[in-house]
Scaffold this active site. Structure first.
Site, PDB file in Angstrom:
ATOM      1  N   GLU A  23       2.144 -20.537  -9.476  1.00  0.00           N
ATOM      2  CA  GLU A  23       1.086 -19.543  -9.626  1.00  0.00           C
ATOM      3  C   GLU A  23       0.190 -19.937 -10.791  1.00  0.00           C
ATOM      4  O   GLU A  23       0.564 -20.760 -11.631  1.00  0.00           O
ATOM      5  CB  GLU A  23       1.689 -18.167  -9.874  1.00  0.00           C
ATOM      6  CG  GLU A  23       2.469 -18.059 -11.181  1.00  0.00           C
ATOM      7  CD  GLU A  23       2.758 -16.624 -11.592  1.00  0.00           C
ATOM      8  OE1 GLU A  23       1.784 -15.914 -11.874  1.00  0.00           O
ATOM      9  OE2 GLU A  23       3.947 -16.236 -11.611  1.00  0.00           O
ATOM     10  N   VAL A 104       2.410 -14.051  -7.669  1.00  0.00           N
ATOM     11  CA  VAL A 104       3.487 -14.560  -6.824  1.00  0.00           C
ATOM     12  C   VAL A 104       3.149 -14.378  -5.345  1.00  0.00           C
ATOM     13  O   VAL A 104       3.269 -15.314  -4.543  1.00  0.00           O
ATOM     14  CB  VAL A 104       4.820 -13.872  -7.161  1.00  0.00           C
ATOM     15  CG1 VAL A 104       5.879 -14.210  -6.118  1.00  0.00           C
ATOM     16  CG2 VAL A 104       5.292 -14.270  -8.556  1.00  0.00           C
ATOM     17  N   SER A 138       6.067  -3.955  -5.879  1.00  0.00           N
ATOM     18  CA  SER A 138       5.257  -5.165  -5.959  1.00  0.00           C
ATOM     19  C   SER A 138       5.128  -5.850  -4.603  1.00  0.00           C
ATOM     20  O   SER A 138       6.088  -5.940  -3.833  1.00  0.00           O
ATOM     21  CB  SER A 138       5.877  -6.145  -6.962  1.00  0.00           C
ATOM     22  OG  SER A 138       5.223  -7.396  -6.901  1.00  0.00           O
ATOM     23  N   LYS A 157      11.310  -9.053 -13.561  1.00  0.00           N
ATOM     24  CA  LYS A 157      10.948  -8.560 -14.888  1.00  0.00           C
ATOM     25  C   LYS A 157      11.853  -7.392 -15.277  1.00  0.00           C
ATOM     26  O   LYS A 157      12.110  -6.500 -14.478  1.00  0.00           O
ATOM     27  CB  LYS A 157       9.475  -8.168 -14.920  1.00  0.00           C
ATOM     28  CG  LYS A 157       8.551  -9.356 -14.653  1.00  0.00           C
ATOM     29  CD  LYS A 157       7.102  -8.946 -14.644  1.00  0.00           C
ATOM     30  CE  LYS A 157       6.193 -10.153 -14.439  1.00  0.00           C
ATOM     31  NZ  LYS A 157       6.283 -10.727 -13.074  1.00  0.00           N
TER      32      LYS A 157
END
Length: 299
Positions: A23, A104, A138, A157
């Protein structure tokens, strides 16, 4: 999706050699601060190249979706950017964004479009705490469920709802593997206290699993714990995260804005130790991803 490949990436794909997608968000102003972002880029590129694979940074530059950058273009991704998730790619193209830094989900989609099967990142996005109220999940997770790519990350995370993140991946049929480790990593720490469903010991083993996926358009997650020497103190980190998330709630910070806010608070609380940790885990993930890509290419 129309892609422009760098010359090294195009050559590698044409000859069946190993390629690892990366990324670009982490290398932009939206990720690590300067000059750590440049250091991260150099270390990740070198980690992949030194292990026999070709690095392919994803980005949208001047409205063109890119897989791999030429050497004289690398400096462009170290500056000001607009974040581009998978949903934003057509907008970035249509509006001719100068620099769309891929997340991502965007990177996985770009890699899959070119037939690249391995992607390395720092930490995955996931189900946010309070999802029952916000519905905030996400797009990274759905990208793994819809694209045949092995994503290599240091877990997810730490400020996310990690049990629900693992549960979501199970629901979507995404295999989750632990690289020589039994516990789901939490980015800066080696263990979240959650067991990994499956442990793997070698790149060849990962390649065999990737070749046996039951769905034609589904990927998998390979989690790699941060090197032990660079791990942050978990107890202190939990306190910092709790305070940062409380600040987010009080200030109405939601969605994609949570990540940079929380990471900023972690950087302050750890007196900058989070940056070397971030660099270490990103480089380590790139090394493992390169080994996996080489094993897949050989098979």
């Amino acid at each position: 999706m129309q892609l422009k490949l760098s010359a090294p990436v195009a050559d590698a794909i044409a000859s069946g050699r190993a390629v690892v997608a990366l990324e670009s968000t982490i290398f932009s102003n939206l990720g690590l601060p300067s000059p750590a972002n440049a250091d991260a880029l150099e270390r990740c590129l070198e980690a992949i190249s030194s292990r026999g694979a070709v690095p392919a940074v994803t980005a949208v530059l001047d409205g063109v979706v890119r897989l791999g950058l030429e050497a004289d273009e690398q400096e462009r991704i170290l500056g000001i950017a607009r974040k581009a998730a998978e949903r934003d790619i057509p907008v970035a193209v249509g509006q001719r964004w100068e620099f769309g830094a891929t997340t991502v989900s965007a990177s996985v989609a770009i890699a899959a479009a070119a037939g690249v099967t391995v992607f390395a990142t720092g930490g995955l996005g996931g189900v946010h705490r309070g999802v029952e109220v916000t519905g905030d999940v996400s797009a990274d997770l759905d990208a793994l469920a819809r694209h045949r790519v092995v994503a290599v990350s240091a877990g997810a995370k730490a400020f996310l709802d990690l049990p629900r993140t693992l549960e979501y991946l199970e629901t979507r049929g995404v295999p989750v593997l632990g690289w020589r480790h039994d516990w789901f990593p939490a980015f800066y720490t080696r263990s979240s206290g959650l067991l990994i469903p499956h442990r793997v010991e070698s790149a060849d083993e990962v390649a065999r699993i990737a070749a046996s996926l039951t769905r034609p358009n589904s990927g998998m997650l390979l989690t790699v714990p941060i090197p032990e020497a660079d791990e942050l103190d978990g107890s202190h980190l939990d306190e910092v995260l709790a305070g940062a998330l409380a600040e987010c709630a009080a200030q109405g910070i939601t969605g994609a804005a949570i990540t940079p806010f929380v990471l900023g608070r972690i950087g302050e609380a750890t007196e900058g130790r989070s940056i070397p940790a971030n660099l270490s885990l990103a480089e380590n993930n790139a090394k493992v991803a390169a080994d996996v890509a080489v094993a897949i290419a050989a098979s």
